[in-house]
Design a protein around this motif. Sequence first.
Motif, PDB file in Angstrom:
ATOM      1  N   VAL A   7      14.159  -3.796  -3.513  1.00  0.00           N
ATOM      2  CA  VAL A   7      13.905  -2.538  -4.317  1.00  0.00           C
ATOM      3  C   VAL A   7      12.778  -2.772  -5.478  1.00  0.00           C
ATOM      4  N   GLU A   8      12.540  -4.180  -5.828  1.00  0.00           N
ATOM      5  CA  GLU A   8      11.470  -4.743  -6.747  1.00  0.00           C
ATOM      6  C   GLU A   8      10.402  -4.556  -5.904  1.00  0.00           C
ATOM      7  N   TRP A   9      10.445  -5.232  -4.714  1.00  0.00           N
ATOM      8  CA  TRP A   9       9.348  -5.629  -3.794  1.00  0.00           C
ATOM      9  C   TRP A   9       8.932  -4.283  -3.331  1.00  0.00           C
ATOM     10  N   THR A  10       9.608  -3.072  -2.713  1.00  0.00           N
ATOM     11  CA  THR A  10       9.087  -2.017  -2.075  1.00  0.00           C
ATOM     12  C   THR A  10       8.597  -0.872  -3.314  1.00  0.00           C
ATOM     13  N   ALA A  30      -0.578  -7.189   5.318  1.00  0.00           N
ATOM     14  CA  ALA A  30      -1.378  -7.394   4.051  1.00  0.00           C
ATOM     15  C   ALA A  30      -0.474  -7.108   2.975  1.00  0.00           C
ATOM     16  N   LEU A  31       0.328  -6.129   3.141  1.00  0.00           N
ATOM     17  CA  LEU A  31       1.307  -5.837   1.623  1.00  0.00           C
ATOM     18  C   LEU A  31       2.113  -7.234   1.335  1.00  0.00           C
ATOM     19  N   ALA A  32       2.706  -7.810   2.477  1.00  0.00           N
ATOM     20  CA  ALA A  32       3.106  -9.031   2.131  1.00  0.00           C
ATOM     21  C   ALA A  32       2.207 -10.133   1.675  1.00  0.00           C
ATOM     22  N   GLU A  33       1.177  -9.871   1.948  1.00  0.00           N
ATOM     23  CA  GLU A  33      -0.051 -11.107   1.329  1.00  0.00           C
ATOM     24  C   GLU A  33      -0.188 -10.704   0.037  1.00  0.00           C
ATOM     25  N   PHE A  34      -0.237  -9.554  -0.068  1.00  0.00           N
ATOM     26  CA  PHE A  34      -0.862  -9.198  -1.468  1.00  0.00           C
ATOM     27  C   PHE A  34       0.189  -9.903  -2.791  1.00  0.00           C
ATOM     28  N   PHE A  35       1.774  -9.534  -2.210  1.00  0.00           N
ATOM     29  CA  PHE A  35       2.715 -10.207  -3.128  1.00  0.00           C
ATOM     30  C   PHE A  35       3.244 -11.416  -2.792  1.00  0.00           C
ATOM     31  N   VAL A  37       5.130 -12.265  -0.296  1.00  0.00           N
ATOM     32  CA  VAL A  37       6.596 -12.355  -0.043  1.00  0.00           C
ATOM     33  C   VAL A  37       6.654 -12.249   1.646  1.00  0.00           C
ATOM     34  N   PRO A  38       7.750 -12.653   2.305  1.00  0.00           N
ATOM     35  CA  PRO A  38       7.861 -12.767   3.562  1.00  0.00           C
ATOM     36  C   PRO A  38       7.574 -11.804   4.161  1.00  0.00           C
ATOM     37  N   SER A  39       6.752 -11.597   5.179  1.00  0.00           N
ATOM     38  CA  SER A  39       6.394 -10.196   6.138  1.00  0.00           C
ATOM     39  C   SER A  39       7.549  -9.577   6.647  1.00  0.00           C
ATOM     40  N   ALA A  40       8.552 -10.568   7.442  1.00  0.00           N
ATOM     41  CA  ALA A  40       9.489 -10.327   8.187  1.00  0.00           C
ATOM     42  C   ALA A  40      10.352  -9.494   7.506  1.00  0.00           C
ATOM     43  N   TYR A  41      10.868 -10.121   6.379  1.00  0.00           N
ATOM     44  CA  TYR A  41      11.896  -9.258   5.180  1.00  0.00           C
ATOM     45  C   TYR A  41      11.438  -8.106   4.859  1.00  0.00           C
ATOM     46  N   LEU A  42       9.987  -8.143   4.448  1.00  0.00           N
ATOM     47  CA  LEU A  42       9.463  -6.876   3.911  1.00  0.00           C
ATOM     48  C   LEU A  42       9.336  -5.540   4.774  1.00  0.00           C
ATOM     49  N   SER A  43       9.060  -6.041   6.196  1.00  0.00           N
ATOM     50  CA  SER A  43       9.166  -5.213   7.597  1.00  0.00           C
ATOM     51  C   SER A  43      10.493  -4.299   7.423  1.00  0.00           C
ATOM     52  N   LYS A  44      11.424  -4.950   7.262  1.00  0.00           N
ATOM     53  CA  LYS A  44      12.765  -4.516   7.163  1.00  0.00           C
ATOM     54  C   LYS A  44      13.053  -3.435   6.175  1.00  0.00           C
ATOM     55  N   GLN A  45      12.485  -3.768   5.059  1.00  0.00           N
ATOM     56  CA  GLN A  45      12.471  -2.762   3.825  1.00  0.00           C
ATOM     57  C   GLN A  45      11.469  -1.690   4.028  1.00  0.00           C
ATOM     58  N   MET A  46      10.632  -1.932   4.795  1.00  0.00           N
ATOM     59  CA  MET A  46       9.713  -0.817   4.917  1.00  0.00           C
ATOM     60  C   MET A  46      10.331   0.302   5.766  1.00  0.00           C
ATOM     61  N   GLN A  47      11.032  -0.276   6.769  1.00  0.00           N
ATOM     62  CA  GLN A  47      11.772   0.595   7.816  1.00  0.00           C
ATOM     63  C   GLN A  47      12.727   1.732   6.977  1.00  0.00           C
ATOM     64  N   LEU A  48      13.430   0.890   5.862  1.00  0.00           N
ATOM     65  CA  LEU A  48      14.263   1.744   5.199  1.00  0.00           C
ATOM     66  C   LEU A  48      13.503   2.803   4.306  1.00  0.00           C
ATOM     67  N   LEU A  49      12.331   2.469   3.829  1.00  0.00           N
ATOM     68  CA  LEU A  49      11.585   3.531   3.151  1.00  0.00           C
ATOM     69  C   LEU A  49      11.123   4.549   4.073  1.00  0.00           C
ATOM     70  N   ARG A  50      10.893   4.254   5.282  1.00  0.00           N
ATOM     71  CA  ARG A  50      10.479   5.125   6.273  1.00  0.00           C
ATOM     72  C   ARG A  50      11.550   6.115   6.783  1.00  0.00           C
ATOM     73  N   ARG A  51      12.730   5.495   7.031  1.00  0.00           N
ATOM     74  CA  ARG A  51      13.804   6.487   7.268  1.00  0.00           C
ATOM     75  C   ARG A  51      14.103   7.350   6.200  1.00  0.00           C
ATOM     76  N   ALA A  52      13.985   6.992   4.839  1.00  0.00           N
ATOM     77  CA  ALA A  52      14.114   7.839   3.867  1.00  0.00           C
ATOM     78  C   ALA A  52      12.983   8.880   3.415  1.00  0.00           C
ATOM     79  N   GLY A  53      11.977   8.875   4.494  1.00  0.00           N
ATOM     80  CA  GLY A  53      11.165   9.734   4.171  1.00  0.00           C
ATOM     81  C   GLY A  53       9.967   9.441   2.961  1.00  0.00           C
ATOM     82  N   ILE A  54      10.024   8.124   2.516  1.00  0.00           N
ATOM     83  CA  ILE A  54       9.102   7.829   1.012  1.00  0.00           C
ATOM     84  C   ILE A  54       7.795   7.231   1.871  1.00  0.00           C
TER      85      ILE A  54
END
Length: 163
Positions: A7-10, A30-35, A37-54
Amino acid sequence: MQLGKGVEWTTHICTILALLREGQGLSVDALAEFFEVPSAYLSKQMQLLRRAGIVQSVRGKGGGYRLARSVDDITLLDIVAAIEGPMPAFRCTEIRQNGPCGLKLKDCNGPCEIASAFADAEKVYRDALATRTLATIMQEAAMNSTPEHMVQIANWVSERLKT
């Protein structure tokens, strides 16, 4: 109640994506680099945001993720629901019906008082998150930041868009 770090990361990621122009995107790497944070974990979170239409994904050169809606139309509750799910934090299991002094189902004439108290508290919490948009968060962050830091962020984003 403890929210996952996703939640914080996204939420932070969305404030960076808000800086992009139409058609631009930033990669998960690039987003993982900025903060940092692990790219693989962030990728999963981004998929959740995409599914939610954010967010939406942009294909091709300069592709990646970008916001799917205006910062005025994305609330903190939207992000929490996308990452943590829509279920309430407290889930009553009706243990008042268990044990030697448990109530009979027919004697449970109303909702559990404990469940009601938690539901009332969660409503206040969710209502507060629903009133805070990415736009308000970004305005507050800009007021609490230095102009130099804002330029540093803009330059970093601009450099990643060129590669």
